[in-house]
Design a protein around this motif. Structure first.
Motif, PDB file in Angstrom:
ATOM      1  N   THR A  36       0.861  -1.177   0.000  1.00 10.66           N
ATOM      2  CA  THR A  36       0.000   0.000   0.000  1.00 10.66           C
ATOM      3  C   THR A  36       0.901   1.232   0.000  1.00 10.66           C
ATOM      4  N   ASN A  37       0.710   2.091  -0.983  1.00 13.41           N
ATOM      5  CA  ASN A  37       1.473   3.334  -1.081  1.00 13.41           C
ATOM      6  C   ASN A  37       0.572   4.497  -0.709  1.00 13.41           C
ATOM      7  N   THR A  38       1.104   5.400   0.119  1.00 13.29           N
ATOM      8  CA  THR A  38       0.342   6.596   0.462  1.00 13.29           C
ATOM      9  C   THR A  38       1.146   7.836   0.126  1.00 13.29           C
ATOM     10  N   TRP A  39       0.425   8.891  -0.181  1.00 15.49           N
ATOM     11  CA  TRP A  39       0.999  10.195  -0.483  1.00 15.49           C
ATOM     12  C   TRP A  39       0.272  11.213   0.372  1.00 15.49           C
ATOM     13  N   ASN A  40       0.993  11.838   1.283  1.00 13.88           N
ATOM     14  CA  ASN A  40       0.372  12.781   2.221  1.00 13.88           C
ATOM     15  C   ASN A  40      -0.820  12.164   2.931  1.00 13.88           C
ATOM     16  N   GLY A  41      -0.690  10.872   3.280  1.00 14.86           N
ATOM     17  CA  GLY A  41      -1.738  10.177   4.016  1.00 14.86           C
ATOM     18  C   GLY A  41      -2.848   9.595   3.169  1.00 14.86           C
ATOM     19  N   GLU A  42      -2.847   9.851   1.881  1.00  8.03           N
ATOM     20  CA  GLU A  42      -3.893   9.346   0.989  1.00  8.03           C
ATOM     21  C   GLU A  42      -3.401   8.097   0.264  1.00  8.03           C
ATOM     22  N   VAL A  43      -4.184   7.027   0.305  1.00  2.57           N
ATOM     23  CA  VAL A  43      -3.810   5.794  -0.387  1.00  2.57           C
ATOM     24  C   VAL A  43      -3.891   6.023  -1.897  1.00  2.57           C
ATOM     25  N   ILE A  44      -2.812   5.636  -2.572  1.00  2.00           N
ATOM     26  CA  ILE A  44      -2.756   5.762  -4.034  1.00  2.00           C
ATOM     27  C   ILE A  44      -2.945   4.371  -4.624  1.00  2.00           C
ATOM     28  N   PRO A  45      -3.936   4.192  -5.480  1.00  2.89           N
ATOM     29  CA  PRO A  45      -4.193   2.866  -6.053  1.00  2.89           C
ATOM     30  C   PRO A  45      -2.971   2.326  -6.797  1.00  2.89           C
ATOM     31  N   ASN A  46      -2.727   1.027  -6.631  1.00  5.32           N
ATOM     32  CA  ASN A  46      -1.588   0.405  -7.306  1.00  5.32           C
ATOM     33  C   ASN A  46      -1.717   0.432  -8.825  1.00  5.32           C
ATOM     34  N   GLU A  47      -2.918   0.615  -9.316  1.00  7.76           N
ATOM     35  CA  GLU A  47      -3.150   0.631 -10.769  1.00  7.76           C
ATOM     36  C   GLU A  47      -2.848   1.988 -11.398  1.00  7.76           C
ATOM     37  N   THR A  48      -2.486   2.975 -10.594  1.00 10.47           N
ATOM     38  CA  THR A  48      -2.223   4.323 -11.106  1.00 10.47           C
ATOM     39  C   THR A  48      -1.061   4.291 -12.087  1.00 10.47           C
ATOM     40  N   GLU A  49      -1.234   4.956 -13.222  1.00 15.88           N
ATOM     41  CA  GLU A  49      -0.172   5.020 -14.231  1.00 15.88           C
ATOM     42  C   GLU A  49       1.068   5.690 -13.647  1.00 15.88           C
ATOM     43  N   TYR A  50       2.237   5.209 -14.053  1.00 15.47           N
ATOM     44  CA  TYR A  50       3.515   5.691 -13.534  1.00 15.47           C
ATOM     45  C   TYR A  50       3.606   7.215 -13.535  1.00 15.47           C
ATOM     46  N   MET A  51       3.351   7.848 -14.652  1.00 14.57           N
ATOM     47  CA  MET A  51       3.524   9.296 -14.762  1.00 14.57           C
ATOM     48  C   MET A  51       2.433  10.082 -14.046  1.00 14.57           C
ATOM     49  N   LYS A  52       1.429   9.396 -13.510  1.00 15.96           N
ATOM     50  CA  LYS A  52       0.382  10.064 -12.727  1.00 15.96           C
ATOM     51  C   LYS A  52       0.559   9.844 -11.226  1.00 15.96           C
ATOM     52  N   LEU A  53       1.558   9.036 -10.853  1.00 16.31           N
ATOM     53  CA  LEU A  53       1.829   8.838  -9.435  1.00 16.31           C
ATOM     54  C   LEU A  53       2.341  10.152  -8.864  1.00 16.31           C
ATOM     55  N   PRO A  54       1.768  10.638  -7.774  1.00 16.12           N
ATOM     56  CA  PRO A  54       2.147  11.963  -7.269  1.00 16.12           C
ATOM     57  C   PRO A  54       3.628  12.090  -6.924  1.00 16.12           C
ATOM     58  N   TRP A  55       4.255  11.009  -6.439  1.00 14.13           N
ATOM     59  CA  TRP A  55       5.686  11.082  -6.119  1.00 14.13           C
ATOM     60  C   TRP A  55       6.529  11.156  -7.378  1.00 14.13           C
ATOM     61  N   GLU A  56       6.043  10.583  -8.480  1.00 13.85           N
ATOM     62  CA  GLU A  56       6.771  10.696  -9.744  1.00 13.85           C
ATOM     63  C   GLU A  56       6.563  12.071 -10.367  1.00 13.85           C
ATOM     64  N   VAL A  57       5.354  12.602 -10.246  1.00 13.50           N
ATOM     65  CA  VAL A  57       5.089  13.955 -10.756  1.00 13.50           C
ATOM     66  C   VAL A  57       6.042  14.937 -10.080  1.00 13.50           C
ATOM     67  N   GLU A  58       6.154  14.843  -8.746  1.00 16.35           N
ATOM     68  CA  GLU A  58       7.040  15.742  -8.016  1.00 16.35           C
ATOM     69  C   GLU A  58       8.507  15.496  -8.365  1.00 16.35           C
ATOM     70  N   ALA A  59       8.920  14.235  -8.437  1.00 17.53           N
ATOM     71  CA  ALA A  59      10.320  13.928  -8.740  1.00 17.53           C
ATOM     72  C   ALA A  59      10.709  14.425 -10.128  1.00 17.53           C
ATOM     73  N   HIS A  60       9.847  14.230 -11.104  1.00 16.15           N
ATOM     74  CA  HIS A  60      10.146  14.714 -12.459  1.00 16.15           C
ATOM     75  C   HIS A  60      10.155  16.241 -12.502  1.00 16.15           C
ATOM     76  N   ALA A  61       9.298  16.877 -11.718  1.00 11.83           N
ATOM     77  CA  ALA A  61       9.246  18.346 -11.694  1.00 11.83           C
ATOM     78  C   ALA A  61      10.497  18.948 -11.058  1.00 11.83           C
ATOM     79  N   GLU A  62      11.098  18.253 -10.086  1.00  7.49           N
ATOM     80  CA  GLU A  62      12.238  18.802  -9.346  1.00  7.49           C
ATOM     81  C   GLU A  62      13.601  18.312  -9.829  1.00  7.49           C
TER      82      GLU A  62
END
Length: 75
Positions: A36-62
């Motif tokens: 189970t992956n969470t982002w700021n306390g919110e569970v992120i579905p495992n089916e979420t596309e890679y580039m839509k994962l919030p931690w990837e969005v932030e990592a690519h932005a920074e």
């Protein structure tokens, strides 16, 4: 250049874990285990596309700004 960019990207993930922004917890089930992956306390579905994962969005932005800093501070 690619090595520095990759290092910067992964450093963003390290920051995310250390600050608690991103968390991954493995749970045992009768048929194996589930992560189970969470982002700021919110569970992120495992089916979420890679580039839509919030931690990837932030990592690519920074990553590019951080890579620039790292490239200018070589030892």
């Amino acid at each position: 250049v690619q090595l520095i960019t990759t290092l910067a990207h992964e450093s963003v993930h390290l920051k995310q874990y250390l600050t608690g922004k991103m968390r991954s917890v493995a749970h045992r089930t009768p048929t194996g285990s589930v992560v189970t992956n969470t982002w700021n306390g919110e569970v992120i579905p495992n089916e979420t596309e890679y580039m839509k994962l919030p931690w990837e969005v932030e990592a690519h932005a920074e990553q590019n700004a951080l890579a620039t800093v790292l490239a200018h501070h070589r030892m």
